[in-house]
Motif scaffolding. Structure first.
Motif, PDB file in Angstrom:
ATOM      1  N   ALA A 143       0.830  -1.207   0.000  1.00 26.49           N
ATOM      2  CA  ALA A 143       0.000   0.000   0.000  1.00 26.49           C
ATOM      3  C   ALA A 143       0.862   1.255   0.000  1.00 26.49           C
ATOM      4  O   ALA A 143       0.593   2.214  -0.737  1.00 26.49           O
ATOM      5  N   ASP A 144       1.915   1.253   0.810  1.00 25.28           N
ATOM      6  CA  ASP A 144       2.799   2.420   0.872  1.00 25.28           C
ATOM      7  C   ASP A 144       3.521   2.633  -0.454  1.00 25.28           C
ATOM      8  O   ASP A 144       3.705   3.774  -0.900  1.00 25.28           O
ATOM      9  N   ARG A 145       3.933   1.551  -1.091  1.00 26.21           N
ATOM     10  CA  ARG A 145       4.728   1.665  -2.323  1.00 26.21           C
ATOM     11  C   ARG A 145       3.873   2.091  -3.513  1.00 26.21           C
ATOM     12  O   ARG A 145       4.341   2.818  -4.387  1.00 26.21           O
ATOM     13  N   THR A 146       2.645   1.617  -3.568  1.00 23.78           N
ATOM     14  CA  THR A 146       1.791   1.890  -4.733  1.00 23.78           C
ATOM     15  C   THR A 146       0.875   3.086  -4.546  1.00 23.78           C
ATOM     16  O   THR A 146       0.306   3.581  -5.524  1.00 23.78           O
ATOM     17  N   GLY A 147       0.706   3.538  -3.305  1.00 24.63           N
ATOM     18  CA  GLY A 147      -0.224   4.628  -3.048  1.00 24.63           C
ATOM     19  C   GLY A 147      -1.673   4.182  -3.029  1.00 24.63           C
ATOM     20  O   GLY A 147      -2.584   5.013  -3.062  1.00 24.63           O
ATOM     21  N   ILE A 148      -1.905   2.879  -2.971  1.00 23.86           N
ATOM     22  CA  ILE A 148      -3.256   2.327  -2.930  1.00 23.86           C
ATOM     23  C   ILE A 148      -3.655   2.127  -1.466  1.00 23.86           C
ATOM     24  O   ILE A 148      -2.863   1.604  -0.674  1.00 23.86           O
ATOM     25  N   PRO A 149      -4.860   2.520  -1.069  1.00 24.70           N
ATOM     26  CA  PRO A 149      -5.280   2.319   0.327  1.00 24.70           C
ATOM     27  C   PRO A 149      -5.151   0.855   0.746  1.00 24.70           C
ATOM     28  O   PRO A 149      -5.382  -0.059  -0.048  1.00 24.70           O
ATOM     29  N   PHE A 150      -4.819   0.658   2.010  1.00 29.31           N
ATOM     30  CA  PHE A 150      -4.589  -0.681   2.536  1.00 29.31           C
ATOM     31  C   PHE A 150      -5.781  -1.596   2.311  1.00 29.31           C
ATOM     32  O   PHE A 150      -5.628  -2.739   1.868  1.00 29.31           O
ATOM     33  N   ASP A 151      -6.990  -1.111   2.587  1.00 31.24           N
ATOM     34  CA  ASP A 151      -8.183  -1.952   2.432  1.00 31.24           C
ATOM     35  C   ASP A 151      -8.381  -2.358   0.969  1.00 31.24           C
ATOM     36  O   ASP A 151      -8.845  -3.471   0.688  1.00 31.24           O
TER      37      ASP A 151
END
Length: 424
Positions: A143-151
């Motif tokens: 999530a941190d690397r792609t910028g996609i929310p964790f959920d």
């Protein structure tokens, strides 16, 4: 004075409507041919035939004045604008006989939908696949690397199925080369809108200026930054919002004459998962490949593919076999690869490898110089720190392992074979 008839191409062309009649019958609207330009349905209605293809016709222009067309025949697989047409004119019957699709009463009444439902969050799935195959890591790290929310990452993970699996240190690809190739070949594109511009300045000057405005660069320029031998003569700049490039001296241009293409992508992960000022190599390869199949582009894509395979294997090796030694006075010591630079000719090479110590981020990074050698192991290492030349020094051990891995992967670059670099 014109002495011969001027006839449009396609005049008198005979159209086969067998598939049209079959599709209508399957849709519960059986019809028969009444004349060369009309059908009669079983319920008594008469429908005139027409085609949106300007090169073909089933009517005579002089006899068609004031007449409404009731059945539109779609040639081949063309369905552009169909939904808008049938919604605006619900009395029309539109038939794609080739694909067995029929629209009537303002909606599709038969056949498979031409608007297939994509896998939910497909952009997220591709971004996650790229992250896992290149970096591994847990769900939070992805999530941190792609910028996609964790959920969203967690919800999209089942779509990758057996192609990924979970380990004590995070997610890994079941078959790294296969997942790299899938992420390259199956990616449908970043979507969005594009504008083309031209300016009389060098490519590097344009790239630096657009980067300063927040652009993420791609195309051949970015491929060369990754080390692929390709002329850096094209730029594609990705922005979250379109900049005022005309204020910078750019003028609108055709795609063939543009020096830079500005893209506002539908796939936002193109921006959020960028590597520095360039798109990741997967996106760069897609940008180059979708342009054309000229030799230079094909060679660039193949070069990026080989680079991705190598980087994926190397990163996996470093994740699962990190160097853990006993740094003097520090107890356990772990190094992380910071940079690796190599320059080749036909038989020789030189370069450097730099590491960082996560527990001591402010210390100078251990740096090892690499040079060619004429005997096994075919390379020579020199620590920049003159007091740390012992081969057992953690940075020397790690540099040695990386070089053996690299040269075993591409031994032909220095005129060797895999046998010269046995698997430890």
């Amino acid at each position: 004075m014109q002495s011969v008839l001027s006839l449009p191409f396609g005049l008198g062309y005979t159209i086969d409507i067998t598939q049209t009649l079959t599709a209508l019958a399957a849709a519960g609207m059986p019809a028969r041919v009444e004349a060369f330009d009309r059908l009669q349905f079983d319920d008594g209605r008469t429908a005139f035939l027409a085609t949106p293809d300007p090169t073909t016709t089933v009517i005579d222009g002089d006899a068609a004045g004031g007449r409404s067309d009731d059945v539109i025949l779609l040639p081949g697989g063309s369905e552009g604008g169909v939904l808008s047409l049938v919604r605006r004119y619900p009395d029309l019957v539109v038939v794609n006989g080739k694909r067995g699709r029929v629209w009537a009463d303002g909606r599709q009444v038969h056949g498979t939908s031409m608007q297939r439902e994509a896998t939910s969050g497909w952009r997220t799935v591709f971004a996650i696949a790229r992250s896992i195959v290149m970096h591994g890591g847990g769900t939070h790290a992805i999530a941190d690397r792609t910028g996609i929310p964790f959920d969203d990452v967690r919800a999209a993970m089942p779509a990758l199925g057996s192609h990924v699996f979970h380990t004590p240190i995070g997610w890994e690809a079941t078959d790294r080369p296969a997942l790299v190739d899938w992420a390259l070949a199956a990616y449908p594109g970043y979507g969005g809108v594009r504008t083309c511009w031209r300016r009389d300045a060098t490519i590097d000057v344009q790239a630096d200026q657009l980067i300063s405005l927040g652009a993420v660069m791609s195309d051949r320029w970015a491929a060369q930054q990754s080390g692929v031998f390709v002329p850096p003569d094209r730029l594609t700049a990705f922005f979250a919002e379109h900049p005022d490039v005309q204020a910078l001296g750019y003028e609108p241009a055709s795609a063939d004459h543009a020096t830079v293409k500005v893209v506002i992508p539908q796939d936002a992960t193109t921006l959020t998962s960028a590597e520095g000022c360039s798109t990741d190599d997967f996106i760069t390869a897609h940008v180059i490949y979708e342009d054309s199949w000229v030799t230079a582009n094909t060679d660039a894509v193949n070069g990026l593919r080989q680079l991705l395979h190598f980087r994926s294997d190397l990163a996996h090796d470093l994740r699962w076999h990190p160097n853990k030694g006993s740094g003097e006075g520090r107890g356990g010591l772990m190094l992380q690869l910071l940079s690796l630079t190599l320059a080749y000719d036909d038989t020789r090479f030189f370069g450097s490898v730099m590491f960082t110590e996560p527990d001591h981020p402010d210390d100078p990074p251990p740096t090892i110089l690499i040079d060619h050698a004429d005997e096994p192991p075919w390379f020579r290492l020199t620590n920049v720190d003159a007091t740390e030349q012992d081969p057992s020094v953690p940075a020397m051990v790690e540099a040695d392992r990386i070089m053996r891995f690299l040269l075993r992967y591409t031994p032909e670059r220095i005129g060797r074979t895999p046998a010269d670099f046995p698997q430890p």
